[in-house]
Scaffold this active site. Structure first.
Site, PDB file in Angstrom:
ATOM      1  CD  GLU A  60      -1.759  -2.282   1.162  1.00  0.00           C
ATOM      2  OE1 GLU A  60      -0.711  -2.605   1.688  1.00  0.00           O
ATOM      3  OE2 GLU A  60      -2.824  -3.203   1.003  1.00  0.00           O
ATOM      4  CG  HIS A 129     -11.719  -7.277   5.489  1.00  0.00           C
ATOM      5  ND1 HIS A 129     -10.785  -7.637   6.339  1.00  0.00           N
ATOM      6  CD2 HIS A 129     -11.434  -7.342   4.167  1.00  0.00           C
ATOM      7  CE1 HIS A 129     -10.007  -8.440   5.616  1.00  0.00           C
ATOM      8  NE2 HIS A 129     -10.368  -8.499   4.195  1.00  0.00           N
TER       9      HIS A 129
END
Lengths: 336, 397
Positions: A60, A129
């Site tokens: 990321e 999540h």
């Protein structure tokens, strides 16, 4: 106007942006052949090629950091962070580089980077999540933070974000991806309501209820339920979380005299605190009760069997409305 | 050195040489795992069939010019250090000892190549033609960046260790998209190789085979931490794990650095992807002027490296070639004096920024929060009766 899902509306917005500007490039994990884990980029690599829609390695910080380099080179990168909880490895690049390079270079280098973040809970996912990390970014100068609550906004705002010369974090309420709505794909994003302007979702006179992203629908449902009890709630969709369009909120609170703010993120240091404080500063003499926050708890996002206790639902919001109105509520009798 | 952190320590304090060398044969010439070296510390030019072809254009005159450049940037360094000691700069990160690494690589670059460096590559900025005042602007505290990156194709020096390697890789992805043949070059130190960003940058660079050169100046010290604490293999060897070819050069040898950089640039321009260069050098001064290296390193080590000084070996080479004339030495001194004078004058005559400048350039489009804060602060300042003092040329953005 076309009926389409939230997800499709974002996809169509991305497609338009790719068509309109050859400098727009998409970067992210799995966004190519798979079309992203939520299929938001479905079909885009096939139509625009691997250099416009780049499947990246799993890193990321690199996804955002290379977007910085692309922006230096005159590109307008659109980055997909696969899930909210995966944004933290990229935090340094976002807050120390993306946010500050325009300031650092005294305006010489623009960072027109859009960072798409599917966020929030309600889909029964495991850890990492379902988080709502927006406050980390609303606290960082140089970033714009927006979120959307309906397919039309999803479509228009993604295009506005991409064409904005400032970096924009675009938070997508993932549990609304499959909601449908009317979308005018031909709406000129430059002529549409600017992304940093809040929207009055439904007018009311008794309480101002501020929400954003996934909770706008819940707030609207709460307003409908309250109306049955004779309570008139004005629902405001903030849309932009940084900057917040306080003028719209102020105008509403001056009318209603009461404020409830709701979000999924934990309460402490959250955006609700900022809105409550700012509105108190600006509307102190108009307020008839202390602002009320109805938020997630200050806990790690819980496992899915318990998540709906954490995420504010219609009833918790209405309980907050009762607190603002001084009606009997779950905290009645408690002091402080 | 901490035993716990390295797993290699012993009960007795290891010597500085143990700390720093990692068993590296510092003067071994040749390719592969050894150092590429073309000028010995005593000034002898060693011929090298692989690298000499890359230096065919280096005439005597150009060798003199490299000597001048290295002398000038050392003088910039000395002058800036003096400015810091005199209170004109808040801080300065000296490059003393790294002149060959910076001039050798900096002079190899083309104008349209783009540099993403750390805060220590002021010599590279000099090669890019930076305005001398801009070198010290940041360190005086007058701005967050000295120059417009596009004016010299060099990004604002990076403070966060290693972050710039990703920017270079992304820029190189853009070059590749554009079908251009320029190269992104990123400079970082040995310490940065421990950072995730540098490793992620190498993953991306190798995956996409983009035109980027990773130029690692191994100056042996990351503030007080020796390179051995960062790596138990030669830094250049790490690149192989990413599928990136590497070159390990004597970083105090301006010709070796130049040749290696040209090899890497050429590979990138021809679509050959990234290259990792480890320039083995030594930071002879402190990390910054706030640092005290006598607390953590042995004076003997400094002496050893002083014998491999990058400038004196070129001087010795010029002398062997009969080029080190009094005229040349005077010319170089004059140039260094002129540069130092220009930088000092630029520094001390730099106007202070104005109060409301703090609000400038945060955004490129209006931001209601910030506009309001600027408006309120302007009113506050105006309450002291001198609104002119507070007025900015531009509004907040």
């Amino acid at each position: 106007m076309t009926q389409m899902t939230f997800a499709r509306a974002i996809n169509a917005g991305l497609r338009k942006s790719l068509e309109d500007d050859p400098k727009v490039v998409l970067l992210g994990e799995d966004i190519g052949a798979l079309g992203g884990v939520f299929r938001i980029t479905d079909g885009l690599q096939k139509d625009f090629g691997k250099h416009r829609v780049v499947d990246t390695p799993l890193a990321e910080s690199a996804i955002v950091g290379t977007a910085v380099g692309l922006a230096y080179r005159g590109y307008r990168p659109v980055v997909e962070i696969q899930f909210d909880g995966f944004i933290y490895p990229a935090f340094d690049q976002i807050v120390s580089q993306v946010a500050k390079l325009h300031y650092r270079t005294r305006g010489a280098v623009k960072m027109p980077i859009t960072i798409r973040v599917p966020f929030g809970g309600g889909i029964g996912s495991p850890e990492h999540h379902s988080e709502s990390p927006e406050a980390y970014f609303t606290h960082t100068s140089g970033l714009r933070v927006v979120t959307v609550s309906n397919p039309q906004d999803a479509h228009t705002v993604i295009r506005q974000a991409i064409s904005c010369d400032d970096p924009v974090l675009y938070f997508e309420p993932k549990r609304r991806y499959h909601d449908k709505g009317e979308v005018d794909e031909n709406m000129d994003p430059r002529a549409a309501v600017p992304m940093d302007q809040a929207r009055v979702v439904s007018e009311g006179t008794d309480v101002t209820l501020v929400a954003y992203g996934p909770l706008v629908k819940t707030a609207r449902d709460a307003a409908l339920a309250a109306a049955d009890e004779g309570i008139s709630i004005e629902v405001i969709d903030l849309r932009s979380l940084a900057p917040v369009d306080y003028d719209t909120v102020v105008a509403s609170v001056r009318k209603t005299g009461r404020l409830v703010v709701t979000h999924e993120a934990g309460q402490s240091g959250g955006l609700g605190a900022e809105v409550a404080a700012s509105i108190t500063e600006r509307c102190f003499y108009y307020l008839e009760a202390a602002p009320v926050r109805v938020t997630g708890f200050d806990i790690p996002y819980p496992y899915s069997k318990l998540e709906m206790h954490h995420v504010p639902g219609l009833d918790r919001i209405l309980d907050g409305v009762d607190r603002a109105l001084g009606r009997p509520n779950s905290l009645s009798g408690l002091e402080g | 050195m901490s035993t716990d952190r390295t797993g290699q320590g012993s009960a007795s304090a290891p010597s500085a040489a143990d700390n720093t060398g990692a068993g590296i044969p510092a003067e071994t010439p040749g390719p592969g795992t050894g150092l590429v070296q073309l000028i010995t510390p005593s000034g002898e030019r060693i011929s090298h069939p692989e690298f000499d072809p890359w230096l065919q254009d280096i005439t005597d005159e150009q060798l003199c010019s490299l000597f001048e450049d290295m002398t000038v940037i050392r003088r910039i360094d000395v002058e800036a250090t003096a400015l810091q000691r005199q209170g004109e700069l808040a801080l300065w990160p000296p490059l003393l000892g790294q002149e060959a690494a910076q001039i050798g690589s900096g002079r190899a670059l083309r104008e349209d190549d783009f540099v993403f460096s750390s805060y220590r590559e002021n010599g590279v900025a000099y090669c890019r033609g930076v305005d001398l005042t801009d070198i010290v602007r940041v360190w005086r505290g007058n701005a967050s960046s000295g120059w417009d990156p596009y004016s010299i194709n060099m990004a604002t020096p990076q403070i966060i260790i290693g972050a710039q390697t990703l920017h270079a890789t992304g820029y190189a992805m853009g070059i590749q998209n554009d079908g251009a043949d320029c190269v992104a070059v990123t400079y970082f130190g040995d310490g940065a190789t421990s950072e995730g960003d540098v490793n992620e940058a190498m993953v991306f660079a190798a995956s996409f085979q983009v035109p980027v050169v990773f130029f690692c100046t191994n100056n042996h010290w990351a503030i007080s931490e020796p390179v051995r604490l960062q790596s138990h293999i030669q830094l250049a060897d790490r690149a192989a794990g990413f599928g990136i070819p590497s070159l390990r050069v004597d970083g105090n040898d301006v010709l070796a650095v130049m040749a290696a950089t040209r090899v890497a640039l050429d590979r990138a321009r021809r679509g050959g992807g990234p290259t990792f260069i480890e320039a083995v050098s030594y930071r002879m001064g402190p990390h910054t002027t706030a640092d005290d290296p006598t607390r953590y390193r042995d004076a003997n080590e400094l002496e050893d490296w002083a014998e491999r000084d990058p400038i004196s070996r070129v001087e010795a080479l010029l002398d062997r070639k009969g080029l080190l004339t009094a005229e040349l030495q005077q010319q170089v001194r004059d140039k260094a004096d002129a540069v130092a004078r220009e930088m000092r004058t630029g520094c001390t005559s730099m106007p202070d920024p104005r109060p409301l400048d703090v609000f400038k350039h945060v955004y490129s489009t209006p931001n209601s929060w910030l506009d309001r804060q600027q408006d309120h602060y302007a009113r506050y300042l105006a309450s002291f009766g001198d609104p002119a003092e507070a007025v900015s040329e531009e509004g907040a953005r």
